[in-house]
Design an enzyme around this catalytic site. Structure first.
Site, short mmCIF file in Angstrom:
data_model
loop_
_atom_site.label_atom_id
_atom_site.label_comp_id
_atom_site.label_asym_id
_atom_site.label_seq_id
_atom_site.Cartn_x
_atom_site.Cartn_y
_atom_site.Cartn_z
N GLY A 187 0.82 -1.20 0.00
CA GLY A 187 0.00 0.00 0.00
C GLY A 187 0.87 1.26 0.00
N SER A 235 5.09 -5.60 -3.65
CA SER A 235 4.82 -4.17 -3.75
C SER A 235 5.42 -3.40 -2.58
CB SER A 235 3.30 -3.96 -3.87
OG SER A 235 3.02 -2.67 -4.32
N TYR A 236 4.61 -2.63 -1.83
CA TYR A 236 5.16 -1.89 -0.70
C TYR A 236 5.60 -2.83 0.43
CZ TYR A 236 6.03 2.07 2.36
OH TYR A 236 6.65 2.99 3.15
N ASP A 239 4.84 -5.73 -15.44
CA ASP A 239 4.41 -4.74 -14.45
C ASP A 239 5.05 -3.40 -14.73
OD1 ASP A 239 3.57 -3.40 -12.14
OD2 ASP A 239 5.20 -4.22 -10.92
#
Length: 478
Positions: free
Chosen positions: A91, A187-188, A397
């Site tokens: 996030g 991701s994060y 991506d």
């Protein structure tokens, strides 16, 4: 009655033994009751399975009333001897249950219509016991009774609360305490996973036995690791994959300094145009369709957002408004399902009756207090500490592209022991490429977007299987 000294000592020893046995029995009863309370018998629309699952809350701060929500699946077979894997999405402010558990690698995947869940034949609980965590508080069903906590969220408190969660979870499920334990994410979680790993690594050197975690390694995919190289890689990847024009590429490269968080006006304008392109195609997987549903709740939900790193891009409006569509509307189905009262009851979720609907990414988290510009020093520390470290990257991506990760790992400066080598899937196709560094394995996945297990589930299961077994991917067709 008068007892001799020896008899008195034996009597006291027996008495203490009985008291200890009674205490142990009491503690065991409490644990069994806690586990039974968290047992998920069956979810609405769930296919029948033989393995057990649990869900509920673990308090991480008694004073503030902070509690994190988890969902745990035992391995399909032989859970007593399988490793335990904690999966984290990023996030910051996005749910590991909404993404990881029911859209990527868990045993049940959300879908439109009835039944609402389908069995995932490539679930990672084929090879491990799987634990999903909604972290920090304010994400998903996790909550705090102290509203000011939301304004203090950042990398540090997220790692601390996640660590306290693990210590307390192992106390609730002591039968898994001796298992090899790994952390994975995307991701994060490129921040979350290494920072939590470092905390476990450091604390293991000084904690008592009852708080020791049998931590063995970490694996992160399409991971935010270093602001400078992540940002440079995003722009270079977009140019190399015909997403932006020669003119815009030159404009951004000329006006933007990726080693600083301060934007010039020209850079600001250029990056705005860059993000405009991703309003019409999916940044997280360049070659899939976007969700055209008018009710799509995923269209404005980023997987990396907020005032967190990279700080340069976080000031651009397009950072917060990017399309995301896998299925391409699967996230819509997930949100409908997770907001059903019967589903929440079955999961022992939303016990505090939060005044907002469950969402993939929290609208309540609008500020992020701390995020280092680079996680590379932590990665280096964990490599030096002898932990198993794998980094993987789906190569379609555009959000944290393979180009960025290659720049980042080069910046780490590890020696290469085996360079760019293809690896193969069971149907004798090239699954991607690997680079073996001294202490770290890098794996690309051909044709996968930001959420690798969503786009290439079979290959993702193959990768985690080899990671857990500490074995290299096959370099020849088989």
């Amino acid at each position: 009655m008068v007892f001799s000294g020896h008899i008195c000592i034996l009597f006291l020893a027996l008495l203490m033994g009985l008291l200890t046995l009674g205490l142990a029995a009491t503690e065991s009863d409490v644990l069994l009751r806690q586990q039974a309370a968290d047992r998920v018998v069956r979810l609405p629309g769930q296919p029948k399975v033989d393995f057990r699952q649990y869900a509920g809350y673990v308090t991480v701060n008694e004073t503030h009333g902070r509690a994190l929500f988890y969902w745990f699946f035992e391995a399909e077979k032989d859970p007593e001897h399988r490793p335990l894997v904690l999966w984290l999405n990023g996030g910051p402010g996005c749910s590991s249950i909404g993404y990881g558990a029911v859209e990527e690698l868990g045993p049940f995947l959300s879908q439109k219509g009835k039944p609402e869940l389908k069995f995932n034949k490539n679930s990672w609980n084929q090879v491990a016991n799987l634990l999903f965590l909604e972290s920090p508080v304010g994400v998903g069903f996790s909550y705090t009774n102290t509203s000011t906590d939301i304004q203090l969220l950042g990398d540090h408190i997220t790692a601390q609360d996640s660590y306290h969660f693990l210590v307390n979870w192992f106390k609730r499920f002591p039968q898994f305490k001796s298992h090899d334990f790994y952390i994975a994410g995307e991701s994060y979680a490129g921040h979350y996973v290494p920072q939590l790993s470092e905390l476990i690594y450091d604390n293991n050197k000084k904690v008592k036995k009852d708080s020791y975690i049998n931590f063995k390694g970490l694996m992160i995919g399409n991971a935010l690791l270093d602001d400078e190289t992540d940002q440079k890689g995003m722009i270079d990847y977009a140019y190399d994959h015909a997403v932006i024009s020669d003119k815009l590429y030159k404009e951004i490269k000329t006006s933007c300094n990726f080693s600083t968080e301060h934007l010039s006006k020209d850079c600001n304008n250029g990056l705005g145009k860059y993000f405009d392109v991703y309003k019409i195609i999916d940044m997280y997987s360049l070659y899939v369709p976007t969700c055209n549903s008018n009710s799509s709740s995923t269209r404005n939900l980023p997987v990396i957002r907020g005032d967190a790193a990279p700080k340069l891009f976080s000031k651009i409006e397009g950072w917060h408004k990017k399309p995301a569509g896998y299925d391409p509307c699967q996230s819509d189905y997930t949100e409908v399902y997770m907001n059903r009262p019967d589903v929440q009851e079955a999961l022992h979720a939303n016990v505090t009756k939060i005044p907002y609907p469950w969402t993939h990414c929290s609208d309540n988290i609008t500020f992020w207090s701390d995020a280092p510009a680079s996680i590379l020093p932590i990665i280096q520390k964990l490599v030096d500490g002898g932990l198993r470290v794998w980094v993987f990257s789906g190569d379609t991506d555009g959000r944290i592209p393979v180009t960025a990760t290659r720049y980042t790992l080069k910046k780490l400066g590890l020696d290469i022991t085996r360079d760019w080598t293809p690896w193969y899937t069971s149907n004798e196709q090239v699954g991607g490429w690997t680079v073996e560094y001294d202490g770290l394995m890098f794996v690309t996945i051909r044709g996968a977007g930001h959420q690798v297990p969503t786009f290439k589930p079979k290959q993702a299961l193959q990768i985690v299987s080899h990671f857990l077994a500490n074995s290299k991917l096959p370099y020849e067709p088989f």
